[in-house]
Design a protein around this motif. Structure first.
Motif, PDB file in Angstrom:
ATOM      1  N   SER A 178      -9.754  -0.881  -7.393  1.00 40.01           N
ATOM      2  CA  SER A 178     -10.500  -0.391  -6.236  1.00 40.01           C
ATOM      3  C   SER A 178     -11.044  -1.579  -5.452  1.00 40.01           C
ATOM      4  CB  SER A 178     -11.656   0.511  -6.691  1.00 40.01           C
ATOM      5  OG  SER A 178     -12.484   0.863  -5.608  1.00 40.01           O
ATOM      6  N   ALA A 210     -11.284  -4.456   2.067  1.00 38.89           N
ATOM      7  CA  ALA A 210     -10.400  -3.364   2.476  1.00 38.89           C
ATOM      8  C   ALA A 210      -9.147  -3.881   3.158  1.00 38.89           C
ATOM      9  CB  ALA A 210     -11.160  -2.399   3.377  1.00 38.89           C
ATOM     10  N   LYS A 211      -9.302  -4.868   4.066  1.00 39.17           N
ATOM     11  CA  LYS A 211      -8.142  -5.366   4.823  1.00 39.17           C
ATOM     12  C   LYS A 211      -7.117  -6.067   3.922  1.00 39.17           C
ATOM     13  CE  LYS A 211      -5.680  -6.273   8.447  1.00 39.17           C
ATOM     14  NZ  LYS A 211      -6.204  -6.747   9.729  1.00 39.17           N
ATOM     15  N   TYR A 242      -6.752  -5.777   0.734  1.00 39.85           N
ATOM     16  CA  TYR A 242      -6.286  -4.768  -0.231  1.00 39.85           C
ATOM     17  C   TYR A 242      -5.167  -3.936   0.388  1.00 39.85           C
ATOM     18  CZ  TYR A 242      -6.564  -0.883  -3.604  1.00 39.85           C
ATOM     19  OH  TYR A 242      -6.269   0.060  -4.559  1.00 39.85           O
ATOM     20  N   THR A 243      -5.383  -3.480   1.632  1.00 37.80           N
ATOM     21  CA  THR A 243      -4.374  -2.674   2.319  1.00 37.80           C
ATOM     22  C   THR A 243      -3.125  -3.487   2.598  1.00 37.80           C
ATOM     23  OG1 THR A 243      -6.150  -1.399   3.348  1.00 37.80           O
ATOM     24  CG2 THR A 243      -3.947  -1.198   4.303  1.00 37.80           C
ATOM     25  N   ARG A 254      -1.121  -3.678  -0.592  1.00 38.86           N
ATOM     26  CA  ARG A 254      -0.554  -2.357  -0.890  1.00 38.86           C
ATOM     27  C   ARG A 254       0.678  -2.074  -0.035  1.00 38.86           C
ATOM     28  NH1 ARG A 254      -4.240   2.272   1.073  1.00 38.86           N
ATOM     29  NH2 ARG A 254      -3.171   1.679   3.009  1.00 38.86           N
ATOM     30  N   GLU A 255       0.588  -2.323   1.273  1.00 37.69           N
ATOM     31  CA  GLU A 255       1.714  -2.056   2.159  1.00 37.69           C
ATOM     32  C   GLU A 255       2.877  -3.010   1.895  1.00 37.69           C
ATOM     33  OE1 GLU A 255       1.909   0.581   4.067  1.00 37.69           O
ATOM     34  OE2 GLU A 255      -0.068   1.144   3.276  1.00 37.69           O
ATOM     35  N   LYS A 296       4.727  -1.625  -1.020  1.00 35.80           N
ATOM     36  CA  LYS A 296       5.490  -0.443  -0.627  1.00 35.80           C
ATOM     37  C   LYS A 296       6.789  -0.829   0.067  1.00 35.80           C
ATOM     38  CE  LYS A 296       1.931   3.127   0.035  1.00 35.80           C
ATOM     39  NZ  LYS A 296       1.278   3.996   1.057  1.00 35.80           N
ATOM     40  N   VAL A 330       2.103   0.576  -6.577  1.00 36.39           N
ATOM     41  CA  VAL A 330       1.362   1.465  -5.690  1.00 36.39           C
ATOM     42  C   VAL A 330       1.519   2.896  -6.181  1.00 36.39           C
ATOM     43  CG1 VAL A 330       1.107   2.315  -3.335  1.00 36.39           C
ATOM     44  CG2 VAL A 330       1.682  -0.088  -3.739  1.00 36.39           C
ATOM     45  N   ASP A 336      -2.105   5.943  -2.422  1.00 37.93           N
ATOM     46  CA  ASP A 336      -2.671   4.900  -1.571  1.00 37.93           C
ATOM     47  C   ASP A 336      -3.530   3.925  -2.363  1.00 37.93           C
ATOM     48  OD1 ASP A 336      -1.504   5.850   0.751  1.00 37.93           O
ATOM     49  OD2 ASP A 336      -3.167   7.209   1.195  1.00 37.93           O
TER      50      ASP A 336
END
Length: 382
Positions: free
Chosen positions: A113, A120-121, A123-124, A127-128, A131, A154, A157
């Motif tokens: 988490s 957040a930025k 982390y995203t 994640r992307e 993917k 992943v 989300d």
């Protein structure tokens, strides 16, 4: 969910503050040990071997036992001073295709988490990137006093991490496979494929622990004083494979029946298979002599059937002829009866004509005889 570890993901020069959360939970039913005589609970107490006194948790430390039995004390400060870069960091070392990870290495699972708004930025971004690449990240991290290997992937989300065993912790499967040579026939493989197709896929979310539910029902019944539910266990045959083909066919039939398929043609789809017994010498001699007698019986049977067919056809012909004659007779009788007086008149005229012919022929015969006798007399006198 409560975090069990706080740290950061090291992604090159990018650092992502995260919290580690357990992704799984254990629903197993735990039992306590009791004294059977009075039902008292049995507890384990930590007692020092030297003074035989019970000690509290604050008085207990860690030590390494040497080969000769010597205890070497190790404190938390000693471990904290180790030059371990993964002490508070999940360090990504590579990105590999997911199929390169052996499922035997899979261990505990965690959710990562983002810890705070600034995380957040990045982390995203990670994640992307995972993917789009269809890859997983292999990382090192330290948890509960040891460095571990992990795999980041992943899930929806969220970035999840699976703890992995080190490659040297996986045992080689030596002596596990069957040592005897076994030949598998194509028919057996076809039936195995048919069974796999019949069982098909399953909704993993619909699977549940039947044994745990049975234990919960047992506990509830005992707590309320009701009768304890009992179930008869089905005999599985003790694991003995008598006929593999028949077992596969029965499995396919049972799977179809459980899914409501092929109920009408169960017997037509599969045939019973029985093992072929070896013939003894006496049986072989009998089987060798059997075809001759069978051939003689077949020829006799064919001859008798032919003769019976011929006789039946002849009898049929005779019956047809008799029926035709009787029909013609009945038709002529009917015509005579219908003609009446005309037939009687024609019959009388026919009889008179025949009598006149007889008279003429008799007179002609007499005159011819007289002429012959006269001529013979003249020749004699001459």
């Amino acid at each position: 969910m409560r975090s069990i570890w706080n740290g950061a993901i090291s992604f090159g020069l990018v650092s992502i503050p995260i919290k580690l959360v357990n992704a799984t939970e254990n629903h197993a039913i735990h039992f306590r040990q009791i004294h059977l005589a009075d039902g008292g609970r049995i507890r384990y107490r930590k007692v020092c071997e030297l003074d035989e006194e019970e000690v509290s948790g604050g008085e207990i430390g860690k030590a390494y036992e040497d080969a000769d039995g010597t205890m070497i004390p190790i404190t938390d400060e000693d471990l904290a001073q180790l030059p371990l870069p993964t002490a508070k960091t999940i360090e990504i070392v590579a990105f590999v295709p997911a199929d390169e990870i052996d499922p035997l290495q899979m261990d505990a699972a965690y959710y990562l988490s983002a810890n705070g708004v600034p995380a957040a930025k990045p982390y995203t971004l990670l994640r992307e990137a995972l993917k789009r690449s269809n890859k997983v990240a292999v990382a090192k991290y330290a948890l509960r006093g040891r460095e571990r290997l992990g795999m980041l992937r992943v899930v929806d989300d969220v970035i999840a991490m699976h703890g992995l065993l080190w490659p040297d912790e996986i045992r080689a499967p030596e002596g596990v496979a069957p040592e005897t040579d076994v030949t598998v026939r194509d028919a057996e493989l076809d039936l195995a494929d048919a069974l796999m197709d019949t069982l098909g896929e399953v909704d993993m979310a619909g699977l549940h622990d039947d044994y745990r539910e049975a234990v919960e029902a047992l506990i509830a019944a005992k707590a309320s004083g009701e009768a304890v539910p009992t179930a008869t266990s089905e005999d599985s045959g003790g694991g003995k494979v008598i006929d593999l083909i028949a077992a596969l066919e029965n499995s396919v039939r049972a799977a179809k029946k459980s899914r409501g398929e092929g109920e009408g043609d169960e017997e037509g789809d599969m045939a019973d298979v029985h093992p072929i017994k070896k013939k003894t010498k006496t049986a072989q001699r009998k089987s060798a002599s059997t075809p001759k007698s069978t051939g003689t019986k077949k020829s006799t049977a064919s001859t008798s059937s032919t003769s019976s067919a011929a006789s039946s056809s002849g009898t049929a012909k005779k019956r047809t002829q008799k029926k035709t004659a009787s029909k013609s007779t009945s038709s002529s009788d009917a015509s005579k009866g219908s003609s009446g007086t005309s037939s009687a008149t024609s019959a009388s005229s026919a009889s008179s004509a025949s009598s006149a012919k007889k008279r003429t022929s008799s007179s002609g015969g007499r005159s011819t005889t007289k002429k012959t006798a006269a001529s013979s007399r003249k020749r004699a006198s001459a």
